[in-house]
Design a protein around this motif. Structure first.
Motif, PDB file in Angstrom:
ATOM      1  N   ALA A  47      72.611  40.950  62.957  1.00  0.00           N
ATOM      2  CA  ALA A  47      73.970  41.136  62.445  1.00  0.00           C
ATOM      3  C   ALA A  47      74.286  42.602  62.182  1.00  0.00           C
ATOM      4  N   VAL A  48      73.328  43.324  61.603  1.00  0.00           N
ATOM      5  CA  VAL A  48      73.548  44.722  61.219  1.00  0.00           C
ATOM      6  C   VAL A  48      72.276  45.510  61.475  1.00  0.00           C
ATOM      7  N   VAL A  49      72.398  46.708  62.037  1.00  0.00           N
ATOM      8  CA  VAL A  49      71.313  47.682  62.075  1.00  0.00           C
ATOM      9  C   VAL A  49      71.890  49.004  61.563  1.00  0.00           C
ATOM     10  N   GLU A  50      71.291  49.519  60.493  1.00  0.00           N
ATOM     11  CA  GLU A  50      71.851  50.718  59.870  1.00  0.00           C
ATOM     12  C   GLU A  50      70.739  51.693  59.496  1.00  0.00           C
ATOM     13  N   HIS A  51      70.925  52.958  59.866  1.00  0.00           N
ATOM     14  CA  HIS A  51      70.026  54.020  59.403  1.00  0.00           C
ATOM     15  C   HIS A  51      70.417  54.341  57.971  1.00  0.00           C
ATOM     16  N   THR A  52      69.571  53.979  57.026  1.00  0.00           N
ATOM     17  CA  THR A  52      69.929  54.065  55.618  1.00  0.00           C
ATOM     18  C   THR A  52      69.181  55.193  54.910  1.00  0.00           C
ATOM     19  N   LYS A  53      69.851  55.800  53.940  1.00  0.00           N
ATOM     20  CA  LYS A  53      69.224  56.790  53.062  1.00  0.00           C
ATOM     21  C   LYS A  53      68.992  56.198  51.667  1.00  0.00           C
ATOM     22  N   GLN A  54      69.146  54.888  51.566  1.00  0.00           N
ATOM     23  CA  GLN A  54      69.123  54.223  50.274  1.00  0.00           C
ATOM     24  C   GLN A  54      67.761  54.320  49.575  1.00  0.00           C
ATOM     25  N   LEU A  55      66.695  54.522  50.362  1.00  0.00           N
ATOM     26  CA  LEU A  55      65.355  54.565  49.782  1.00  0.00           C
ATOM     27  C   LEU A  55      64.825  55.984  49.623  1.00  0.00           C
ATOM     28  N   ASP A  56      65.661  56.981  49.782  1.00  0.00           N
ATOM     29  CA  ASP A  56      65.194  58.369  49.715  1.00  0.00           C
ATOM     30  C   ASP A  56      64.537  58.697  48.370  1.00  0.00           C
ATOM     31  N   SER A  57      64.958  58.014  47.311  1.00  0.00           N
ATOM     32  CA  SER A  57      64.383  58.293  45.992  1.00  0.00           C
ATOM     33  C   SER A  57      62.911  57.908  45.903  1.00  0.00           C
ATOM     34  N   LEU A  58      62.406  57.111  46.862  1.00  0.00           N
ATOM     35  CA  LEU A  58      60.976  56.799  46.881  1.00  0.00           C
ATOM     36  C   LEU A  58      60.131  58.049  47.114  1.00  0.00           C
ATOM     37  N   ALA A  59      60.737  59.090  47.660  1.00  0.00           N
ATOM     38  CA  ALA A  59      59.991  60.334  47.914  1.00  0.00           C
ATOM     39  C   ALA A  59      59.424  60.919  46.630  1.00  0.00           C
ATOM     40  N   GLU A  60      60.073  60.626  45.498  1.00  0.00           N
ATOM     41  CA  GLU A  60      59.611  61.146  44.210  1.00  0.00           C
ATOM     42  C   GLU A  60      58.566  60.241  43.558  1.00  0.00           C
ATOM     43  N   LEU A  61      58.250  59.123  44.188  1.00  0.00           N
ATOM     44  CA  LEU A  61      57.307  58.150  43.622  1.00  0.00           C
ATOM     45  C   LEU A  61      56.162  57.959  44.601  1.00  0.00           C
ATOM     46  N   ASP A  62      55.199  58.836  44.548  1.00  0.00           N
ATOM     47  CA  ASP A  62      54.079  58.823  45.489  1.00  0.00           C
ATOM     48  C   ASP A  62      53.149  57.657  45.181  1.00  0.00           C
ATOM     49  N   GLY A  63      53.244  56.610  46.001  1.00  0.00           N
ATOM     50  CA  GLY A  63      52.425  55.424  45.771  1.00  0.00           C
ATOM     51  C   GLY A  63      50.938  55.686  45.852  1.00  0.00           C
ATOM     52  N   THR A  64      50.528  56.690  46.622  1.00  0.00           N
ATOM     53  CA  THR A  64      49.090  56.977  46.721  1.00  0.00           C
ATOM     54  C   THR A  64      48.546  57.469  45.384  1.00  0.00           C
ATOM     55  N   ARG A  65      49.336  58.262  44.663  1.00  0.00           N
ATOM     56  CA  ARG A  65      48.911  58.738  43.339  1.00  0.00           C
ATOM     57  C   ARG A  65      48.937  57.595  42.324  1.00  0.00           C
TER      58      ARG A  65
ATOM     59  N   VAL B 266      48.912  67.985  55.556  1.00  0.00           N
ATOM     60  CA  VAL B 266      48.988  67.263  54.279  1.00  0.00           C
ATOM     61  C   VAL B 266      47.637  66.614  54.006  1.00  0.00           C
ATOM     62  N   PRO B 267      47.316  66.291  52.747  1.00  0.00           N
ATOM     63  CA  PRO B 267      46.054  65.620  52.452  1.00  0.00           C
ATOM     64  C   PRO B 267      45.926  64.300  53.197  1.00  0.00           C
ATOM     65  N   ALA B 268      44.705  63.920  53.526  1.00  0.00           N
ATOM     66  CA  ALA B 268      44.461  62.729  54.339  1.00  0.00           C
ATOM     67  C   ALA B 268      45.021  61.465  53.712  1.00  0.00           C
ATOM     68  N   ARG B 269      45.097  61.423  52.371  1.00  0.00           N
ATOM     69  CA  ARG B 269      45.609  60.222  51.716  1.00  0.00           C
ATOM     70  C   ARG B 269      47.079  59.956  52.059  1.00  0.00           C
ATOM     71  N   ALA B 270      47.776  60.970  52.609  1.00  0.00           N
ATOM     72  CA  ALA B 270      49.184  60.795  52.978  1.00  0.00           C
ATOM     73  C   ALA B 270      49.356  59.766  54.077  1.00  0.00           C
ATOM     74  N   VAL B 271      48.273  59.394  54.736  1.00  0.00           N
ATOM     75  CA  VAL B 271      48.361  58.362  55.770  1.00  0.00           C
ATOM     76  C   VAL B 271      48.838  57.036  55.180  1.00  0.00           C
ATOM     77  N   MET B 272      48.722  56.880  53.836  1.00  0.00           N
ATOM     78  CA  MET B 272      49.087  55.622  53.180  1.00  0.00           C
ATOM     79  C   MET B 272      50.483  55.653  52.556  1.00  0.00           C
ATOM     80  N   ARG B 273      51.220  56.746  52.695  1.00  0.00           N
ATOM     81  CA  ARG B 273      52.484  56.884  51.969  1.00  0.00           C
ATOM     82  C   ARG B 273      53.477  55.763  52.270  1.00  0.00           C
ATOM     83  N   ALA B 274      53.487  55.265  53.507  1.00  0.00           N
ATOM     84  CA  ALA B 274      54.472  54.238  53.879  1.00  0.00           C
ATOM     85  C   ALA B 274      53.955  52.811  53.714  1.00  0.00           C
ATOM     86  N   THR B 275      52.686  52.656  53.385  1.00  0.00           N
ATOM     87  CA  THR B 275      52.129  51.303  53.276  1.00  0.00           C
ATOM     88  C   THR B 275      51.827  50.892  51.841  1.00  0.00           C
ATOM     89  N   VAL B 276      51.276  51.806  51.039  1.00  0.00           N
ATOM     90  CA  VAL B 276      50.806  51.441  49.700  1.00  0.00           C
ATOM     91  C   VAL B 276      51.922  50.935  48.779  1.00  0.00           C
TER      92      VAL B 276
END
Length: 491
Positions: free
Chosen positions: A280-298, A388-398
């Motif tokens: 129905a919809v495909v949209e390039h969204t910036k709605q999750l940009d604030s996740l950049a300040e919340l490093d899940g690996t840390r 970037v540090p190797a742990r950054a490989v997990m930024r999009a999954t953790v």
């Protein structure tokens, strides 16, 4: 394979024997396995043949081989957890996920390699050694389910069980170009998995070469077992499919999930474009940009260390048997109560951000990893011009381990050097069927040049007289069949 077994065009014993022969031929440079027991496998296959001969078919996997990550207990089969400390450990009971596959009639083929105690993004340990990427021995197959991903990608196994606390089924699948599901935490029990902590963030997940096979395994694996208190969902006879034409899809990469290479972004954009006319919809969204300040690996490190270090400290007296990485973990400082609470508050914030997002969209399409499979033993990742540090490989999954959202890792393209690139498909918690249905629709629109497609995603089982195995082998396969097909890989 399951259909041909059911119609008796194929026998489970021959199928198991052919896979064992492929393991003998292809495994030495890859080193995907922690344990292979040919006679036990063939005995089990004969039992499944006997049932099929007498009209008993337990499931689509009846008589089909499968492999198991060596962090999951297998009764009568050594489960060493990648550690010399447990090299003689043989459990009496199967993990719930293993038991469900066996109850479905599947044939245990082998145990696959893990990093010690499953805590790293590369699969290497002092007991079984290092697992290499099937296409490039200088690169990793990922971790911690790297042995599983390498075995499946190189066709030594049709499908298997992995586990994921931060990246560990989706990242290895991305590295080698196969499919994998990290389910909602409420769907598949981790009973019989080690380590058992942090219990809220560990997920047992199916891995295979197609979404169809991953979904078929999910049908078998899901549902509460009365032991794992985090699994609350009832087991269904069959999980429903979803009408993907009504779905609203958002896609994003940077900055939400940290630095991402241009080649990974290109494949992600191609995936979004591929479904534009089918949802129905495909949209390039910036709605999750604030996740950049919340490093899940840390965030995850703070919480993981608080539970893992006390558990691992039980083995401090056997430290000489531990890998350097685990020994270093024993000396880590546990965060204060205040720091741990701050980490939990950050998870609540991530959940609120994702809740708002999934109020507008049904699917999130994003990267799995920022680059293709990295070279071995790198402390840093090179992402285009940035290191970037190797742990950054997990930024999009953790983040999705922390929140429990289901996420599928699906191969959709390749880098300029031919290595596979996967995309990640996330849906609302407990909506695993939505993620799987969309992944299947996207898979059907994947470019034919994708590495995993060139390998022959569906097994080509043909009479023995008609073909050789792989590109270099002239080895005779057992009795009636060969497994092969067009393959771009060296072994």
């Amino acid at each position: 394979m399951g259909r041909r077994l059911a119609t008796r065009q194929l026998r489970s014993e021959d199928l198991a024997a052919a896979h064992l022969a492929l393991i003998e031929e292809r495994n030495p440079p890859i080193n995907a396995f922690a344990l292979v027991r040919p006679e036990a496998t063939l005995d089990r296959a004969r039992q499944m043949d006997h049932e099929l001969d007498n009209g008993v078919r337990r499931s689509a996997f009846h008589g089909v081989p499968f492999t198991v990550k060596d962090s999951l207990d297998t009764a009568g089969w050594r489960t060493a957890r990648g550690s010399r400390i447990f090299e003689d450990r043989v459990p009496d009971a199967d993990a719930t996920a293993v038991a469900r596959m066996l109850d479905a009639g599947a044939v245990l083929l082998a145990k696959t390699n893990v990093p010690e105690f499953s805590f790293w993004t590369e699969t290497d340990n002092d007991l079984a050694g290092r697992t290499n990427h099937p296409d490039d021995e200088s690169r990793t197959a990922g971790g911690s389910s790297g042995g599983e991903s390498a075995a499946i990608a190189s066709r030594m196994s049709p499908a298997g069980l992995g586990s994921d606390v931060a990246i560990s089924v989706r990242g290895p699948a991305h590295c080698t170009g196969i499919a994998a599901l990290k389910p909602s935490r409420s769907r598949i029990p981790i009973t019989g998995h080690w380590p058992p902590v942090p219990a809220k963030f560990w997920h047992v997940g199916p891995m295979a070469r197609t979404v169809r096979d991953v979904a078929a395994m999910f049908d078998i694996l899901h549902g509460r077992d009365g032991i794992d208190e985090n699994v609350t969902e009832q087991r269904l006879a069959r999980t429903p499919t979803v009408d993907t034409s009504k779905l609203k899809v958002g896609w994003t990469s940077q900055p939400a999930f940290g630095p991402v290479s241009r080649q990974v972004d290109r494949v992600l954009e191609n995936a979004a474009t591929a479904v534009t006319d089918h949802v129905a919809v495909v949209e390039h969204t910036k709605q999750l940009d604030s996740l950049a300040e919340l490093d899940g690996t840390r965030i995850s490190a703070i919480l993981f260390i608080a539970e893992v270090v006390p558990l691992f400290s039980k083995y401090r007296g056997q430290a000489h048997l531990l890998t350097d990485r685990v020994r270093r973990m024993l000396d880590l400082d546990i965060a204060s109560t205040t720091e741990q609470q701050d980490a939990l508050d950050s998870i609540d914030l991530i959940e609120r951000i994702l809740d708002r997002y999934f109020g507008d969209f049904d699917i999130l399409l994003c990267p799995v990893c920022p680059t293709t499979a990295p070279p071995h033993n790198r402390s840093h990742l090179q992402i285009d011009e940035e290191s970037v540090p190797a742990r950054a490989v997990m930024r999009a999954t953790v983040p999705f381990n922390l929140t429990g959202h289901p996420a599928v890792s699906l191969p959709f393209g390749t880098a300029d050097d031919g290595l596979p690139i996967n995309v990640q498909i996330v849906s609302r918690p407990k909506h695993d069927e939505v993620a799987l249905s969309f992944a299947a629709a996207l898979e059907s629109r994947r470019p034919t040049s994708t590495t995993s497609a060139n390998r022959g995603l569906d097994y080509d089982v043909t009479p023995i007289r008609s073909r050789s195995v792989g590109r270099r082998s002239r080895m005779r396969m057992p009795r009636r069949l060969r497994l092969g097909g067009s393959s771009t890989r060296p072994p």
